[in-house]
Design a protein around this motif. Structure first.
Motif, PDB file in Angstrom:
ATOM      1  N   ASP A  19       0.807  -1.218   0.000  1.00 63.44           N
ATOM      2  CA  ASP A  19       0.000   0.000   0.000  1.00 63.44           C
ATOM      3  C   ASP A  19       0.843   1.271   0.000  1.00 63.44           C
ATOM      4  O   ASP A  19       0.300   2.364  -0.149  1.00 63.44           O
ATOM      5  CB  ASP A  19      -0.924   0.009   1.227  1.00 63.44           C
ATOM      6  CG  ASP A  19      -1.870  -1.175   1.240  1.00 63.44           C
ATOM      7  OD1 ASP A  19      -2.365  -1.561   0.164  1.00 63.44           O
ATOM      8  OD2 ASP A  19      -2.110  -1.721   2.335  1.00 63.44           O
TER       9      ASP A  19
ATOM     10  N   HIS B 126       3.414   3.938  -1.557  1.00 64.91           N
ATOM     11  CA  HIS B 126       3.779   4.387  -2.909  1.00 64.91           C
ATOM     12  C   HIS B 126       5.185   3.875  -3.241  1.00 64.91           C
ATOM     13  O   HIS B 126       6.106   3.993  -2.413  1.00 64.91           O
ATOM     14  CB  HIS B 126       3.745   5.912  -2.973  1.00 64.91           C
ATOM     15  CG  HIS B 126       3.881   6.445  -4.355  1.00 64.91           C
ATOM     16  ND1 HIS B 126       5.102   6.550  -4.990  1.00 64.91           N
ATOM     17  CD2 HIS B 126       2.946   6.891  -5.231  1.00 64.91           C
ATOM     18  CE1 HIS B 126       4.912   7.048  -6.197  1.00 64.91           C
ATOM     19  NE2 HIS B 126       3.614   7.264  -6.372  1.00 64.91           N
TER      20      HIS B 126
ATOM     21  N   ARG C 220       3.357   8.232   1.110  1.00 68.87           N
ATOM     22  CA  ARG C 220       2.040   8.103   0.488  1.00 68.87           C
ATOM     23  C   ARG C 220       1.516   6.683   0.678  1.00 68.87           C
ATOM     24  O   ARG C 220       2.231   5.718   0.432  1.00 68.87           O
ATOM     25  CB  ARG C 220       2.131   8.451  -0.998  1.00 68.87           C
ATOM     26  CG  ARG C 220       2.351   9.957  -1.230  1.00 68.87           C
ATOM     27  CD  ARG C 220       2.807  10.248  -2.625  1.00 68.87           C
ATOM     28  NE  ARG C 220       4.212   9.804  -2.747  1.00 68.87           N
ATOM     29  CZ  ARG C 220       4.928   9.959  -3.846  1.00 68.87           C
ATOM     30  NH1 ARG C 220       4.396  10.484  -4.929  1.00 68.87           N
ATOM     31  NH2 ARG C 220       6.185   9.560  -3.880  1.00 68.87           N
TER      32      ARG C 220
ATOM     33  N   ARG D   8      -1.779   4.113  -0.161  1.00 69.84           N
ATOM     34  CA  ARG D   8      -2.904   3.932  -1.078  1.00 69.84           C
ATOM     35  C   ARG D   8      -4.196   3.690  -0.297  1.00 69.84           C
ATOM     36  O   ARG D   8      -4.292   2.810   0.540  1.00 69.84           O
ATOM     37  CB  ARG D   8      -2.649   2.771  -2.038  1.00 69.84           C
ATOM     38  CG  ARG D   8      -3.755   2.635  -3.085  1.00 69.84           C
ATOM     39  CD  ARG D   8      -3.502   1.554  -4.130  1.00 69.84           C
ATOM     40  NE  ARG D   8      -2.899   0.373  -3.560  1.00 69.84           N
ATOM     41  CZ  ARG D   8      -1.805  -0.212  -4.060  1.00 69.84           C
ATOM     42  NH1 ARG D   8      -1.204   0.264  -5.126  1.00 69.84           N
ATOM     43  NH2 ARG D   8      -1.321  -1.290  -3.498  1.00 69.84           N
TER      44      ARG D   8
ATOM     45  N   TYR E 197      -3.485   7.692  -3.731  1.00 67.45           N
ATOM     46  CA  TYR E 197      -2.437   7.760  -2.722  1.00 67.45           C
ATOM     47  C   TYR E 197      -2.644   9.011  -1.886  1.00 67.45           C
ATOM     48  O   TYR E 197      -2.815  10.103  -2.423  1.00 67.45           O
ATOM     49  CB  TYR E 197      -1.042   7.771  -3.363  1.00 67.45           C
ATOM     50  CG  TYR E 197      -0.596   6.407  -3.814  1.00 67.45           C
ATOM     51  CD1 TYR E 197      -0.044   5.515  -2.904  1.00 67.45           C
ATOM     52  CD2 TYR E 197      -0.741   6.010  -5.141  1.00 67.45           C
ATOM     53  CE1 TYR E 197       0.372   4.253  -3.305  1.00 67.45           C
ATOM     54  CE2 TYR E 197      -0.333   4.745  -5.545  1.00 67.45           C
ATOM     55  CZ  TYR E 197       0.216   3.879  -4.623  1.00 67.45           C
ATOM     56  OH  TYR E 197       0.617   2.629  -5.017  1.00 67.45           O
TER      57      TYR E 197
END
Length: 176
Positions: A106, A108, A134, A136, A142
């Protein structure tokens, strides 16, 4: 207590062929009584400690479920063992899909090396860390979060892992 009473009444002497020695049998009976009381006290203490631990675990789970932040817990090898409901709702995944190191999917891809570097450095020194990455969301977007990890230790000082939190700061970053 029944065994002690038999010893006091002389049953043991009769069964074992011991004669006389009433004082010795009384001392043995008192010693057995003391041992039985000590074992009962220890068992009671262990039951109380187990109940207190269970209550503490329940309080933590209740607090974590209602906290307005995303929370996760790792073991001493940095494998995640728990995520709270807000985390699971944010990512749109089930707990089993996030456990271990699966949650890293998850993050970035551009932030993953930085996160791994910070986590590895903190892990080696058993220190906490905080950085912006970031994460998700369940809709694929994001979102910027402040990810913070705090090391946890037993009362004896043994490292047990981290409690991590993430707070969505996307709006704040957009305004900057």
């Amino acid at each position: 207590a029944k065994t002690t009473e038999r010893i006091r009444r002389g049953d043991l002497a009769a069964r074992t062929g011991m004669s006389g020695g009433g004082d010795e049998l009384d001392q043995l009976g008192r010693a057995l009584d003391a041992m039985a009381v000590s074992l009962q006290e220890r068992a009671s203490e262990a039951e109380q400690a187990a109940a207190a631990l269970q209550e503490s675990e329940h309080r933590f789970r209740s607090l974590a479920a209602s906290a307005p932040v995303l929370l996760g817990v790792t073991d001493e090898k940095l494998a995640c063992t728990f995520f709270n409901k807000p985390w699971l709702n944010f990512t749109g995944r089930h707990l089993k899909q996030e456990l271990g190191r699966r949650w890293l999917r998850d993050i970035h891809p551009g932030d993953l090396p930085r996160l791994r570097g910070a986590a590895e450095f903190a892990f080696r020194s058993k220190q906490g860390f905080s950085l912006e990455v970031r994460l998700r969301r369940n809709d694929g977007e994001y979102r910027w979060v402040i990810a913070t990890a705090v090391p946890q230790f037993t009362p004896e000082g043994a490292f047990t892992g981290y409690i991590g939190s993430c707070v969505d700061i996307t709006e704040r970053r957009t305004m900057e």
